[in-house]
Design a protein around this motif. Structure first.
Motif, PDB file in Angstrom:
ATOM      1  N   ALA A  55       0.817  -1.218   0.000  1.00 50.68           N
ATOM      2  CA  ALA A  55       0.000   0.000   0.000  1.00 50.68           C
ATOM      3  C   ALA A  55       0.848   1.265   0.000  1.00 50.68           C
ATOM      4  O   ALA A  55       0.552   2.227  -0.695  1.00 50.68           O
ATOM      5  CB  ALA A  55      -0.936  -0.003   1.203  1.00 50.68           C
ATOM      6  N   ASP A  56       1.910   1.273   0.792  1.00 48.77           N
ATOM      7  CA  ASP A  56       2.710   2.482   0.939  1.00 48.77           C
ATOM      8  C   ASP A  56       4.191   2.122   1.007  1.00 48.77           C
ATOM      9  O   ASP A  56       4.558   1.065   1.539  1.00 48.77           O
ATOM     10  CB  ASP A  56       2.331   3.239   2.214  1.00 48.77           C
ATOM     11  N   PRO A  57       5.052   3.016   0.530  1.00 45.28           N
ATOM     12  CA  PRO A  57       6.494   2.804   0.682  1.00 45.28           C
ATOM     13  C   PRO A  57       6.917   3.074   2.123  1.00 45.28           C
ATOM     14  O   PRO A  57       6.131   3.586   2.925  1.00 45.28           O
ATOM     15  CB  PRO A  57       7.101   3.823  -0.284  1.00 45.28           C
ATOM     16  N   PRO A  58       8.148   2.739   2.490  1.00 45.75           N
ATOM     17  CA  PRO A  58       8.616   2.979   3.860  1.00 45.75           C
ATOM     18  C   PRO A  58       8.641   4.470   4.203  1.00 45.75           C
ATOM     19  O   PRO A  58       8.713   5.325   3.324  1.00 45.75           O
ATOM     20  CB  PRO A  58      10.019   2.367   3.868  1.00 45.75           C
ATOM     21  N   ASP A  59       8.622   4.756   5.509  1.00 45.48           N
ATOM     22  CA  ASP A  59       8.487   6.138   5.966  1.00 45.48           C
ATOM     23  C   ASP A  59       9.556   6.505   6.998  1.00 45.48           C
ATOM     24  O   ASP A  59       9.311   7.312   7.891  1.00 45.48           O
ATOM     25  CB  ASP A  59       7.087   6.342   6.562  1.00 45.48           C
ATOM     26  N   GLY A  60      10.742   5.926   6.880  1.00 45.65           N
ATOM     27  CA  GLY A  60      11.822   6.258   7.799  1.00 45.65           C
ATOM     28  C   GLY A  60      12.420   7.626   7.499  1.00 45.65           C
ATOM     29  O   GLY A  60      12.081   8.282   6.511  1.00 45.65           O
ATOM     30  N   HIS A  61      13.333   8.049   8.359  1.00 47.34           N
ATOM     31  CA  HIS A  61      13.942   9.379   8.216  1.00 47.34           C
ATOM     32  C   HIS A  61      14.624   9.544   6.859  1.00 47.34           C
ATOM     33  O   HIS A  61      14.406  10.551   6.163  1.00 47.34           O
ATOM     34  CB  HIS A  61      14.954   9.591   9.343  1.00 47.34           C
ATOM     35  N   CYS A  62      15.452   8.576   6.468  1.00 46.64           N
ATOM     36  CA  CYS A  62      16.177   8.699   5.193  1.00 46.64           C
ATOM     37  C   CYS A  62      15.218   8.626   4.015  1.00 46.64           C
ATOM     38  O   CYS A  62      15.422   9.306   3.003  1.00 46.64           O
ATOM     39  CB  CYS A  62      17.241   7.604   5.087  1.00 46.64           C
ATOM     40  N   ALA A  63      14.173   7.828   4.139  1.00 49.78           N
ATOM     41  CA  ALA A  63      13.184   7.743   3.072  1.00 49.78           C
ATOM     42  C   ALA A  63      12.504   9.093   2.862  1.00 49.78           C
ATOM     43  O   ALA A  63      12.316   9.544   1.724  1.00 49.78           O
ATOM     44  CB  ALA A  63      12.147   6.668   3.395  1.00 49.78           C
TER      45      ALA A  63
END
Length: 251
Positions: A55-63
């Motif tokens: 559904a969604d791509p990752p949402d980390g700081h670097c992303a």
């Protein structure tokens, strides 16, 4: 993590002998892909119902930082291409049963063409290959954002290798998946392995509007300005034709 050195093709201008060797391997690869491309174009591709979009791509700081940079630097055609690559990379991971770091792959996909932008194009003193220069831009950006060395080095390696004829999974899962995803989106490589309705879903999320013409214009410029690079060799042996005939564009 042991850092792998880029291939000689990636580091330097190609010599005449290296150009011939690279061209020979590239042509052999294109010939191997013709049956799969025809299968996909005729609508007889994969029926693998197990493949699905996240559904969604990752949402980390670097992303998040990489997405901000991508949206600032790219035009819409290349931005949508990079976002499609994330989904295609994940689909190949599902299909090939490859374990990978989602944020690392997402960042590599977002930034793999950063050196094709006006903001980050190589200067004469920079690396002669846009992929290698872009890999350096990505690594430096990640370091500035606080990424650890292993993360930034792996992104750098994946981006530098995405123009190689092959990128074995043994050299890194993320590099393997970025390579497969970019080739699928650009020239339709392995299109028959992804169900047509899934390809259509990706194209709907991230439309291909003007992508073929804009990419062709950009790569033609790169080949002209950097005649001893990998992209110059690929363009000279006819890369424009699989770009135009890519069956993914018809999905």
């Amino acid at each position: 993590m042991n850092r792998k050195s880029p291939s000689p093709r990636a580091r330097l201008d190609l010599t005449r002998a290296e150009k011939f060797a690279f061209a020979r391997h590239a042509v052999a690869g294109q010939l191997r892909e013709i049956p799969g491309g025809l299968t996909a174009a005729l609508g007889f591709g994969s029926r693998d119902s197990a493949l699905e979009l996240h559904a969604d791509p990752p949402d980390g700081h670097c992303a998040r930082r990489a997405e901000e940079l991508a949206r600032e630097a790219y035009g819409p055609e290349l931005l949508e291409h990079c976002l499609r690559c994330w989904y295609f990379g994940d689909l190949f991971a599902q299909r090939d049963r490859v374990d990978y770091d989602p944020e690392l792959l997402y960042v590599a996909c977002l930034l793999h063409d950063i050196a094709l932008t006006d903001r980050y194009r190589p200067l004469p003193a920079d690396a002669p290959c846009f992929a290698v220069h872009g890999a350096t831009v990505a690594r430096r950006s990640l370091q500035a954002w606080g990424a650890d060395t292993a993360f930034s080095d792996t992104v750098e390696e994946a981006i530098a290798a995405h123009l190689d004829v092959t990128a074995p999974v043994e050299n890194g899962a993320e590099g393997y998946l970025l390579h497969a995803a970019a080739r699928l989106d650009v020239v339709g490589a392995r299109a028959a392995e992804i169900p047509e309705h899934v390809l259509h879903q990706v194209n709907t999320r991230h439309p291909r509007t003007r992508f073929t013409s804009e990419l062709s214009r950009t790569l033609r410029r790169e080949a002209r300005e950097r005649p001893d690079s990998r992209i110059a060799v690929l363009w000279k042996i006819g890369m424009r034709f699989p770009i135009i005939l890519n069956p993914v564009a018809m999905s």
